[in-house]
Scaffold this motif. Structure first.
Motif, PDB file in Angstrom:
ATOM      1  N   UNK A  78      32.157  36.127  49.191  1.00  0.00           N
ATOM      2  CA  UNK A  78      32.882  37.203  50.548  1.00  0.00           C
ATOM      3  C   UNK A  78      34.425  37.307  50.037  1.00  0.00           C
ATOM      4  N   UNK A  79      34.947  37.397  48.839  1.00  0.00           N
ATOM      5  CA  UNK A  79      36.649  37.654  48.357  1.00  0.00           C
ATOM      6  C   UNK A  79      36.172  39.307  48.411  1.00  0.00           C
ATOM      7  N   UNK A  80      34.641  39.467  47.753  1.00  0.00           N
ATOM      8  CA  UNK A  80      34.170  40.889  46.716  1.00  0.00           C
ATOM      9  C   UNK A  80      33.737  41.552  47.759  1.00  0.00           C
ATOM     10  N   UNK A  81      33.340  41.142  48.807  1.00  0.00           N
ATOM     11  CA  UNK A  81      32.786  41.884  50.401  1.00  0.00           C
ATOM     12  C   UNK A  81      33.782  42.022  50.916  1.00  0.00           C
ATOM     13  N   UNK A  82      35.166  41.588  51.197  1.00  0.00           N
ATOM     14  CA  UNK A  82      35.975  41.485  52.155  1.00  0.00           C
ATOM     15  C   UNK A  82      37.055  42.916  51.194  1.00  0.00           C
ATOM     16  N   UNK A  83      37.064  42.850  49.777  1.00  0.00           N
ATOM     17  CA  UNK A  83      37.689  43.853  48.931  1.00  0.00           C
ATOM     18  C   UNK A  83      37.262  45.410  49.542  1.00  0.00           C
ATOM     19  N   UNK A  84      35.314  45.267  48.743  1.00  0.00           N
ATOM     20  CA  UNK A  84      34.989  45.925  49.078  1.00  0.00           C
ATOM     21  C   UNK A  84      34.910  47.285  50.429  1.00  0.00           C
ATOM     22  N   UNK A  85      35.311  46.313  51.824  1.00  0.00           N
ATOM     23  CA  UNK A  85      35.414  46.864  52.957  1.00  0.00           C
ATOM     24  C   UNK A  85      36.748  47.611  52.875  1.00  0.00           C
ATOM     25  N   UNK A  86      37.575  46.836  52.378  1.00  0.00           N
ATOM     26  CA  UNK A  86      39.132  47.411  52.404  1.00  0.00           C
ATOM     27  C   UNK A  86      40.196  46.616  53.186  1.00  0.00           C
TER      28      UNK A  86
ATOM     29  N   UNK B  97      41.431  39.934  51.766  1.00  0.00           N
ATOM     30  CA  UNK B  97      41.286  40.310  50.798  1.00  0.00           C
ATOM     31  C   UNK B  97      42.265  39.573  50.375  1.00  0.00           C
ATOM     32  N   UNK B  98      43.709  38.749  50.351  1.00  0.00           N
ATOM     33  CA  UNK B  98      44.653  38.608  49.825  1.00  0.00           C
ATOM     34  C   UNK B  98      44.441  36.964  50.196  1.00  0.00           C
ATOM     35  N   UNK B  99      44.056  36.767  51.688  1.00  0.00           N
ATOM     36  CA  UNK B  99      43.832  35.330  51.724  1.00  0.00           C
ATOM     37  C   UNK B  99      42.719  34.914  51.086  1.00  0.00           C
ATOM     38  N   UNK B 100      41.615  35.449  51.230  1.00  0.00           N
ATOM     39  CA  UNK B 100      40.133  35.191  49.934  1.00  0.00           C
ATOM     40  C   UNK B 100      41.288  34.562  48.478  1.00  0.00           C
ATOM     41  N   UNK B 101      41.796  35.791  48.076  1.00  0.00           N
ATOM     42  CA  UNK B 101      42.389  35.636  46.749  1.00  0.00           C
ATOM     43  C   UNK B 101      43.150  33.784  46.167  1.00  0.00           C
ATOM     44  N   UNK B 102      44.011  33.598  47.492  1.00  0.00           N
ATOM     45  CA  UNK B 102      44.160  32.428  47.243  1.00  0.00           C
ATOM     46  C   UNK B 102      43.862  31.631  47.599  1.00  0.00           C
TER      47      UNK B 102
ATOM     48  N   UNK C 190      41.923  48.601  44.812  1.00  0.00           N
ATOM     49  CA  UNK C 190      41.584  48.189  45.489  1.00  0.00           C
ATOM     50  C   UNK C 190      43.445  48.510  46.352  1.00  0.00           C
ATOM     51  N   UNK C 191      44.696  47.575  45.825  1.00  0.00           N
ATOM     52  CA  UNK C 191      45.469  48.403  46.898  1.00  0.00           C
ATOM     53  C   UNK C 191      46.053  48.723  45.603  1.00  0.00           C
ATOM     54  N   UNK C 192      45.892  49.579  44.343  1.00  0.00           N
ATOM     55  CA  UNK C 192      46.844  50.853  43.720  1.00  0.00           C
ATOM     56  C   UNK C 192      46.248  51.553  44.620  1.00  0.00           C
ATOM     57  N   UNK C 193      45.094  51.721  45.657  1.00  0.00           N
ATOM     58  CA  UNK C 193      45.073  52.963  47.116  1.00  0.00           C
ATOM     59  C   UNK C 193      45.134  52.686  48.186  1.00  0.00           C
ATOM     60  N   UNK C 194      45.570  51.392  48.693  1.00  0.00           N
ATOM     61  CA  UNK C 194      46.114  51.079  49.638  1.00  0.00           C
ATOM     62  C   UNK C 194      47.004  50.441  49.878  1.00  0.00           C
ATOM     63  N   UNK C 195      47.882  49.573  49.463  1.00  0.00           N
ATOM     64  CA  UNK C 195      49.106  49.453  48.904  1.00  0.00           C
ATOM     65  C   UNK C 195      49.560  49.793  48.330  1.00  0.00           C
ATOM     66  N   UNK C 196      49.923  51.048  47.527  1.00  0.00           N
ATOM     67  CA  UNK C 196      50.275  51.128  46.285  1.00  0.00           C
ATOM     68  C   UNK C 196      51.571  50.382  45.665  1.00  0.00           C
ATOM     69  N   UNK C 197      52.434  49.984  46.603  1.00  0.00           N
ATOM     70  CA  UNK C 197      53.730  49.042  46.978  1.00  0.00           C
ATOM     71  C   UNK C 197      53.619  48.159  45.876  1.00  0.00           C
ATOM     72  N   UNK C 198      52.193  47.472  46.453  1.00  0.00           N
ATOM     73  CA  UNK C 198      52.414  46.055  46.698  1.00  0.00           C
ATOM     74  C   UNK C 198      51.706  45.480  45.352  1.00  0.00           C
ATOM     75  N   UNK C 199      51.546  46.529  44.488  1.00  0.00           N
ATOM     76  CA  UNK C 199      50.662  46.137  43.410  1.00  0.00           C
ATOM     77  C   UNK C 199      51.674  46.166  41.585  1.00  0.00           C
TER      78      UNK C 199
END
Length: 386
Positions: free
Chosen positions: A18-26, A31-36, A65-74
Motif C-alpha cells: 500500500x505504501x508503494x501504491x501511494x508513492x507511485x500516485x504521488x 506516503x509519509x503516514x504509511x512509511x511510519x 518521490x520527495x526529492x521532486x515533490x518536496x525537495x526541502x524535506x528530503x
C-alpha cells in the motif's frame, strides 16, 4: 519483546505494498503516514530478509518521490541509496526474488537519473527490464511506471523513437487505471507521460504536435490541480514557443512556471529561471537577464543542480560578459555527462550567436561540436552503458 507482539511478515507486506501504491500516485502525506506505519510494524515483525530489503528499497523510492515533490524535506537520499547497495552486496547471489531484483535495479536507475548520470541510469534500467516479464503481478502500474522512467532517460539522450514508444505505452496503461466510481487514479502520471511525448515531438521539430500536446497537458494539469504539474506544463508550453521564436509568449509561460515552482520550492525552479534568463537575454533585456542569472545561480546551488549551474554559464558567456572560455566549460560538462542533445542544441545557438558577431572562426568550432554531438546520437554512443 514477547512472542505475542511479533507480527507475521505477510501481514506487514500488505501495508508495504500500500505504501508503494501511494508513492507511485504521488500522494505525499499518505506516503509519509504509511512509511511510519510500516517502520513501526517492521520493528516487531518476525525476521525476513526479503521484507527487510524491500523496505530499504521503498525508503529509497520514497526519498526519490520527495526529492521532486518536496525537495526541502528530503534528508539522507544518498544514505538511503548506499544502504540498499550495501545490503544487496552482503546478500548471497541469487538469494533475492525477481520482484526485489527488479526494484533494486529500477530504483537505482531512478537515483542515477536524478543525479543526471544518464548512462549509469540506463544500465540499471536495462537490468531491471530483464525481470519485468518475470514478475507475477496482475497490477500493470509497476510496468507503466518503469516504461515512463525509461522513456525519460531516452528522451534526455535524444533517442526519440524509443522514448516516444515507452511513453505512449505507459500512458495507455495509466489511462486504464480507475477507481470504483470510474475516476482516473493515475491522472498525474498521464500528464507526466504527455510531457515526455511533448518533448519528443519538439525534438522531431513537429511544433504543431508539440504545442497541441503541451497545451492538452496544461489543461489536464489544471483539472487535477497539482501546482508542480501546472508549473511544468507552463514550462513546456514556453519551450515550444521558444523554439518557434515567439519569445514574448515563451517569456510569459516561463515566468508563470518559475513563480509556481518558486512558491512550491520545487526542484524545477532552477530549470525555469534558467530558461527565463535565457529568453530575456535573447530579447536583449540584459538588465533583467543579469538579475535572473544571479538569482538563478543561487537557486541552482541551493538545489545542487549542476546541470542548471552549467547552463546558466551560457547566458553569462554569450550575453552578459562574452567569454568563450566560459562557454567551452559548459560544453565540456555536456560531453562528460553525455548530454549530446543539449550539446547539439546549444552549440548551434552559440555558433549562430558568434556568426552574428562576425566571430566566424570561433563559430566554426561550435558548429563542429554540434555535428559531433549529432554523430554521437546517431551512433548511439551514449547508450554503450557498460
Amino acid at each position: 519483546m514477547g512472542d505475542q507482539e511479533t507480527l507475521p511478515y505477510h501481514y506487514v507486506t500488505t501495508d508495504i505494498n500500500h505504501w508503494y501504491v501511494v508513492i507511485k500516485q504521488g500522494r505525499v502525506e499518505k506516503a509519509k503516514e504509511m512509511k511510519k506505519k510500516v517502520e513501526k510494524e517492521f520493528s516487531i515483525m518476525e525476521k525476513n530478509e526479503d521484507v527487510a530489503i524491500y523496505i530499504q528499497l521503498l525508503n529509497l523510492r520514497h526519498q526519490l518521490m520527495l526529492s521532486y515533490l518536496e525537495p526541502d524535506s528530503v534528508e539522507g537520499i544518498e544514505k538511503a541509496y548506499k544502504d540498499v547497495k550495501r545490503t544487496k552486496k552482503n546478500l548471497a547471489p541469487d538469494s533475492l526474488t525477481n520482484i526485489i531484483e527488479f526494484y533494486y535495479h529500477f530504483f537505482s536507475g531512478m537515483y542515477h537519473f536524478r543525479t543526471k548520470d544518464l548512462v549509469v541510469a540506463l544500465t540499471y534500467y536495462r537490468d531491471a527490464e530483464k525481470y519485468l516479464d518475470l514478475l507475477d503481478n496482475e497490477d500493470d502500474t509497476h510496468k507503466a511506471e518503469f516504461y515512463f522512467k525509461i522513456a525519460e532517460v531516452y528522451y534526455y539522450m535524444k533517442e526519440t523513437h524509443f522514448s516516444m514508444n515507452y511513453a505512449q505505452h505507459a500512458y495507455s496503461i495509466f489511462k486504464e487505471q480507475k477507481d470504483k466510481d470510474g475516476n482516473l487514479t493515475y491522472g498525474k502520471q498521464m500528464v507526466q507521460c504527455q510531457f515526455v511525448i511533448f518533448g519528443n515531438w519538439l525534438d522531431k521539430m513537429c511544433y504543431e504536435d508539440a504545442l497541441e500536446t503541451a497545451e492538452k497537458a496544461l489543461n489536464d494539469a489544471v483539472k487535477i490541480g497539482e501546482q508542480h504539474l501546472i508549473g511544468s506544463a507552463h514550462f513546456n508550453v514556453g519551450l515550444c514557443y521558444n523554439h518557434l521564436e515567439e519569445l514574448d509568449k515563451a517569456e510569459k509561460h516561463f515566468q508563470k512556471a518559475y513563480e509556481i515552482h518558486r512558491e512550491q520550492k520545487h526542484l524545477y525552479e532552477s530549470k525555469a529561471i534558467f530558461n527565463l534568463a535565457y529568453v530575456k537575454a535573447k530579447q536583449n533585456d540584459l538588465k533583467t537577464a543579469t538579475a535572473l542569472y544571479k538569482e538563478g545561480s543561487i537557486v541552482a546551488y541551493r538545489h545542487k543542480n549542476q546541470e542548471v549551474i552549467e547552463k546558466l554559464k551560457l547566458v553569462k558567456g554569450m550575453y552578459l560578459s562574452f567569454d568563450l572560455n566560459i562557454l567551452k566549460e559548459v560544453f565540456k560538462f555536456f560531453k562528460e555527462k553525455c548530454f549530446y542533445g543539449d550539446m547539439e542544441e546549444y552549440a548551434v545557438a552559440v555558433a549562430e550567436f558568434l556568426t552574428k558577431r562576425m566571430e566566424r572562426h570561433e563559430a566554426v568550432d561550435f558548429y563542429q561540436m554540434a555535428i559531433e554531438a549529432r554523430r554521437q546520437i546517431q551512433r548511439g554512443k551514449h547508450l554503450d552503458a557498460k
